[in-house]
Write an enzyme that holds these catalytic residues in place. Structure first.
Site, PDB file in Angstrom:
ATOM      1  N   PRO A  45      24.977   0.074   8.495  1.00 10.97           N
ATOM      2  CA  PRO A  45      24.373  -1.171   8.976  1.00 10.97           C
ATOM      3  C   PRO A  45      23.823  -1.910   7.741  1.00 10.97           C
ATOM      4  O   PRO A  45      22.902  -1.223   6.879  1.00 10.97           O
ATOM      5  CB  PRO A  45      23.355  -0.722  10.042  1.00 10.97           C
ATOM      6  CG  PRO A  45      23.209   0.616   9.885  1.00 10.97           C
ATOM      7  CD  PRO A  45      24.334   1.427   9.004  1.00 10.97           C
ATOM      8  N   ASN A  46      24.181  -3.270   7.956  1.00 12.29           N
ATOM      9  CA  ASN A  46      23.518  -4.478   6.922  1.00 12.29           C
ATOM     10  C   ASN A  46      23.962  -4.166   5.288  1.00 12.29           C
ATOM     11  O   ASN A  46      23.614  -5.054   4.599  1.00 12.29           O
ATOM     12  CB  ASN A  46      21.817  -4.223   6.848  1.00 12.29           C
ATOM     13  CG  ASN A  46      21.356  -4.413   8.371  1.00 12.29           C
ATOM     14  OD1 ASN A  46      21.516  -5.366   8.798  1.00 12.29           O
ATOM     15  ND2 ASN A  46      20.624  -3.259   8.810  1.00 12.29           N
ATOM     16  N   ASN A  73      26.655   5.742   2.201  1.00 14.06           N
ATOM     17  CA  ASN A  73      25.496   4.990   2.304  1.00 14.06           C
ATOM     18  C   ASN A  73      25.152   4.597   4.000  1.00 14.06           C
ATOM     19  O   ASN A  73      25.948   3.551   4.371  1.00 14.06           O
ATOM     20  CB  ASN A  73      25.413   3.770   1.532  1.00 14.06           C
ATOM     21  CG  ASN A  73      23.871   3.161   1.676  1.00 14.06           C
ATOM     22  OD1 ASN A  73      23.266   3.714   2.207  1.00 14.06           O
ATOM     23  ND2 ASN A  73      23.823   2.403   0.424  1.00 14.06           N
ATOM     24  N   HIS A 111      22.213   6.306  -1.721  1.00 16.71           N
ATOM     25  CA  HIS A 111      21.173   5.065  -1.281  1.00 16.71           C
ATOM     26  C   HIS A 111      21.211   4.163  -2.498  1.00 16.71           C
ATOM     27  O   HIS A 111      20.919   4.934  -3.622  1.00 16.71           O
ATOM     28  CB  HIS A 111      19.711   5.740  -1.051  1.00 16.71           C
ATOM     29  CG  HIS A 111      19.893   6.278   0.145  1.00 16.71           C
ATOM     30  ND1 HIS A 111      20.138   5.717   1.459  1.00 16.71           N
ATOM     31  CD2 HIS A 111      19.831   7.788   0.452  1.00 16.71           C
ATOM     32  CE1 HIS A 111      20.176   6.744   2.342  1.00 16.71           C
ATOM     33  NE2 HIS A 111      20.070   7.898   1.922  1.00 16.71           N
ATOM     34  N   ILE A 112      21.100   2.805  -2.584  1.00 16.66           N
ATOM     35  CA  ILE A 112      20.985   2.052  -3.883  1.00 16.66           C
ATOM     36  C   ILE A 112      19.305   2.152  -4.289  1.00 16.66           C
ATOM     37  O   ILE A 112      19.231   2.072  -5.339  1.00 16.66           O
ATOM     38  CB  ILE A 112      21.577   0.563  -3.156  1.00 16.66           C
ATOM     39  CG1 ILE A 112      22.918   0.665  -3.021  1.00 16.66           C
ATOM     40  CG2 ILE A 112      20.959  -0.331  -4.406  1.00 16.66           C
ATOM     41  CD1 ILE A 112      23.363  -0.563  -2.340  1.00 16.66           C
ATOM     42  N   SER A 113      18.520   2.083  -3.301  1.00 15.79           N
ATOM     43  CA  SER A 113      17.259   2.197  -3.459  1.00 15.79           C
ATOM     44  C   SER A 113      16.807   3.693  -3.417  1.00 15.79           C
ATOM     45  O   SER A 113      17.540   4.391  -3.017  1.00 15.79           O
ATOM     46  CB  SER A 113      16.151   1.336  -2.544  1.00 15.79           C
ATOM     47  OG  SER A 113      16.507   1.905  -1.121  1.00 15.79           O
ATOM     48  N   HIS A 141      18.023   7.538   8.768  1.00  8.02           N
ATOM     49  CA  HIS A 141      16.922   8.000   9.193  1.00  8.02           C
ATOM     50  C   HIS A 141      16.802   8.194  10.723  1.00  8.02           C
ATOM     51  O   HIS A 141      15.718   8.527  11.306  1.00  8.02           O
ATOM     52  CB  HIS A 141      15.750   6.925   8.680  1.00  8.02           C
ATOM     53  CG  HIS A 141      16.015   6.557   7.433  1.00  8.02           C
ATOM     54  ND1 HIS A 141      15.910   7.305   6.439  1.00  8.02           N
ATOM     55  CD2 HIS A 141      16.223   5.150   7.011  1.00  8.02           C
ATOM     56  CE1 HIS A 141      15.868   6.460   5.094  1.00  8.02           C
ATOM     57  NE2 HIS A 141      16.250   5.146   5.584  1.00  8.02           N
ATOM     58  N   ALA A 152      20.265   2.337   7.441  1.00 10.72           N
ATOM     59  CA  ALA A 152      19.072   2.637   8.451  1.00 10.72           C
ATOM     60  C   ALA A 152      19.612   4.026   9.236  1.00 10.72           C
ATOM     61  O   ALA A 152      18.825   4.644   9.830  1.00 10.72           O
ATOM     62  CB  ALA A 152      18.758   1.776   9.075  1.00 10.72           C
ATOM     63  N   TYR A 212      18.330  -4.449  -3.539  1.00 15.01           N
ATOM     64  CA  TYR A 212      19.570  -4.171  -3.350  1.00 15.01           C
ATOM     65  C   TYR A 212      20.583  -4.804  -4.593  1.00 15.01           C
ATOM     66  O   TYR A 212      21.899  -4.518  -4.637  1.00 15.01           O
ATOM     67  CB  TYR A 212      20.193  -4.310  -1.912  1.00 15.01           C
ATOM     68  CG  TYR A 212      19.281  -3.514  -1.036  1.00 15.01           C
ATOM     69  CD1 TYR A 212      19.266  -1.935  -0.848  1.00 15.01           C
ATOM     70  CD2 TYR A 212      18.652  -3.983  -0.054  1.00 15.01           C
ATOM     71  CE1 TYR A 212      18.757  -1.326   0.012  1.00 15.01           C
ATOM     72  CE2 TYR A 212      17.758  -3.375   0.892  1.00 15.01           C
ATOM     73  CZ  TYR A 212      17.808  -1.985   0.939  1.00 15.01           C
ATOM     74  OH  TYR A 212      17.139  -1.235   1.932  1.00 15.01           O
ATOM     75  N   ARG A 215       9.704   4.079  -1.187  1.00 15.23           N
ATOM     76  CA  ARG A 215       9.398   3.260  -0.104  1.00 15.23           C
ATOM     77  C   ARG A 215       8.732   3.670   1.028  1.00 15.23           C
ATOM     78  O   ARG A 215       8.187   4.880   1.000  1.00 15.23           O
ATOM     79  CB  ARG A 215      10.948   2.718   0.322  1.00 15.23           C
ATOM     80  CG  ARG A 215      11.679   2.156  -0.918  1.00 15.23           C
ATOM     81  CD  ARG A 215      12.822   1.680  -0.506  1.00 15.23           C
ATOM     82  NE  ARG A 215      12.792   0.226   0.468  1.00 15.23           N
ATOM     83  CZ  ARG A 215      13.922  -0.051   0.956  1.00 15.23           C
ATOM     84  NH1 ARG A 215      15.198   0.366   0.915  1.00 15.23           N
ATOM     85  NH2 ARG A 215      13.747  -1.251   1.691  1.00 15.23           N
ATOM     86  N   ARG A 242      11.454   6.108   5.643  1.00 18.37           N
ATOM     87  CA  ARG A 242      12.653   6.324   4.898  1.00 18.37           C
ATOM     88  C   ARG A 242      12.847   7.555   4.047  1.00 18.37           C
ATOM     89  O   ARG A 242      13.799   8.097   3.477  1.00 18.37           O
ATOM     90  CB  ARG A 242      12.687   5.222   3.809  1.00 18.37           C
ATOM     91  CG  ARG A 242      12.837   3.956   4.409  1.00 18.37           C
ATOM     92  CD  ARG A 242      13.411   2.803   3.393  1.00 18.37           C
ATOM     93  NE  ARG A 242      12.928   1.358   4.079  1.00 18.37           N
ATOM     94  CZ  ARG A 242      13.596   0.635   4.775  1.00 18.37           C
ATOM     95  NH1 ARG A 242      14.916   0.959   5.072  1.00 18.37           N
ATOM     96  NH2 ARG A 242      13.040  -0.474   5.019  1.00 18.37           N
ATOM     97  N   ARG A 254      20.952  -9.852   0.833  1.00 17.64           N
ATOM     98  CA  ARG A 254      19.889  -9.021   1.495  1.00 17.64           C
ATOM     99  C   ARG A 254      18.728  -8.460   0.206  1.00 17.64           C
ATOM    100  O   ARG A 254      19.320  -7.824  -0.452  1.00 17.64           O
ATOM    101  CB  ARG A 254      20.639  -7.839   2.141  1.00 17.64           C
ATOM    102  CG  ARG A 254      19.758  -6.677   2.749  1.00 17.64           C
ATOM    103  CD  ARG A 254      20.459  -5.673   3.263  1.00 17.64           C
ATOM    104  NE  ARG A 254      19.576  -4.847   3.752  1.00 17.64           N
ATOM    105  CZ  ARG A 254      19.760  -3.528   3.963  1.00 17.64           C
ATOM    106  NH1 ARG A 254      20.752  -2.846   3.459  1.00 17.64           N
ATOM    107  NH2 ARG A 254      18.854  -2.816   4.595  1.00 17.64           N
ATOM    108  N   GLU A 314      25.717  11.737   0.022  1.00 14.53           N
ATOM    109  CA  GLU A 314      24.804  10.624   0.869  1.00 14.53           C
ATOM    110  C   GLU A 314      24.288   9.647  -0.667  1.00 14.53           C
ATOM    111  O   GLU A 314      23.781  10.153  -1.629  1.00 14.53           O
ATOM    112  CB  GLU A 314      23.675  11.184   1.484  1.00 14.53           C
ATOM    113  CG  GLU A 314      22.732  10.331   1.983  1.00 14.53           C
ATOM    114  CD  GLU A 314      21.454  11.145   2.666  1.00 14.53           C
ATOM    115  OE1 GLU A 314      21.413  12.123   3.145  1.00 14.53           O
ATOM    116  OE2 GLU A 314      20.302  10.264   2.657  1.00 14.53           O
TER     117      GLU A 314
HETATM  118  C1  DQA Z   1      19.494   2.164   1.959  1.00 14.83           C
HETATM  119  C2  DQA Z   1      17.970   2.890   2.214  1.00 14.83           C
HETATM  120  C3  DQA Z   1      17.762   2.666   3.896  1.00 14.83           C
HETATM  121  O1  DQA Z   1      16.399   3.037   3.896  1.00 14.83           O
HETATM  122  C4  DQA Z   1      18.060   1.306   4.140  1.00 14.83           C
HETATM  123  O2  DQA Z   1      17.867   1.395   5.772  1.00 14.83           O
HETATM  124  C5  DQA Z   1      19.526   0.607   3.892  1.00 14.83           C
HETATM  125  C6  DQA Z   1      19.946   0.931   2.492  1.00 14.83           C
HETATM  126  C7  DQA Z   1      19.701   2.062   0.338  1.00 14.83           C
HETATM  127  O3  DQA Z   1      20.904   2.173   0.019  1.00 14.83           O
HETATM  128  O4  DQA Z   1      18.966   2.123  -0.380  1.00 14.83           O
HETATM  129  O5  DQA Z   1      20.102   0.028   4.642  1.00 14.83           O
HETATM  130  O6  DQA Z   1      20.349   3.250   2.397  1.00 14.83           O
END
Ligand code: DQA
Length: 150
Positions: A10-11, A75, A101-103, A81, A78, A23, A108, A112, A18, A99
């Site tokens: 998602p997102n 990726n 994650h960009i961040s 979590h 959310a 990101y 954070r 997370r 965003r 798995e």
């Molecule tokens: C994410 C980190 C997640 O906590 C967040 O909800 C995302 C992006 C990342 O790529 O850093 O949507 O997966």
């Protein structure tokens, strides 16, 4: 030729718009285009799928297992979590995955820091930006070739 699937949760369709300070400025389309041409040179087939819906991601993992996908780089956004369903989809299909994650999720908010996927993943890449997807693909191909030779 190994088949890799990049799954985005998602997102991640909002990449580029965003929270760019977290990101970055690359859209998902740009990321897909650049990485597909780079990674295809590594002698593998690549496909991409993004959904904001947990059920669709679960269905895609199930379908991948019957469509000959060898490895998933995900990726989960959310859902990382929150989603026991994604965890169970990987366990239920025995589909190996990394798995991404960009961040850096560990620098954070504390919510997370919990992942329902990390302990059953081949590995986790977090905090190096979008190059994490490429590193995930390299690690996936390495894992598959080691498995083949054992
Ligand atoms: C994410 C980190 C997640 O906590 C967040 O909800 C995302 C992006 C990342 O790529 O850093 O949507 O997966």
């Amino acid at each position: 030729m190994p088949k890799l699937l990049f799954l985005n949760g998602p997102n991640l369709n909002l990449l580029g718009k965003r929270e760019p300070e977290i990101y970055g400025n690359f859209s998902l389309d740009e990321l897909e285009g650049t990485l597909t041409s780079k990674i295809s040179k590594m002698n593998c087939e690549v496909s991409w799928y993004q959904s904001n819906a947990e059920a669709e991601l679960v269905d895609k993992i199930h379908a991948s297992a019957t469509d000959g996908v060898d490895f998933v780089v995900i990726n989960p956004g959310a859902f990382t979590h929150t989603s026991i369903a994604l965890r169970d989809a990987f366990l239920g299909t025995s589909m190996p995955f990394i798995e991404v994650h960009i961040s850096n999720v560990y620098s954070r908010e504390t919510f997370r820091h919990k992942s329902y996927l990390s302990d059953v993943a081949v590995g986790v890449i977090s905090g190096v930006g979008i190059i994490g997807y490429e590193l995930g693909a390299i690690a996936a191909l390495n894992w598959l070739s080691l498995k083949k030779n054992n």
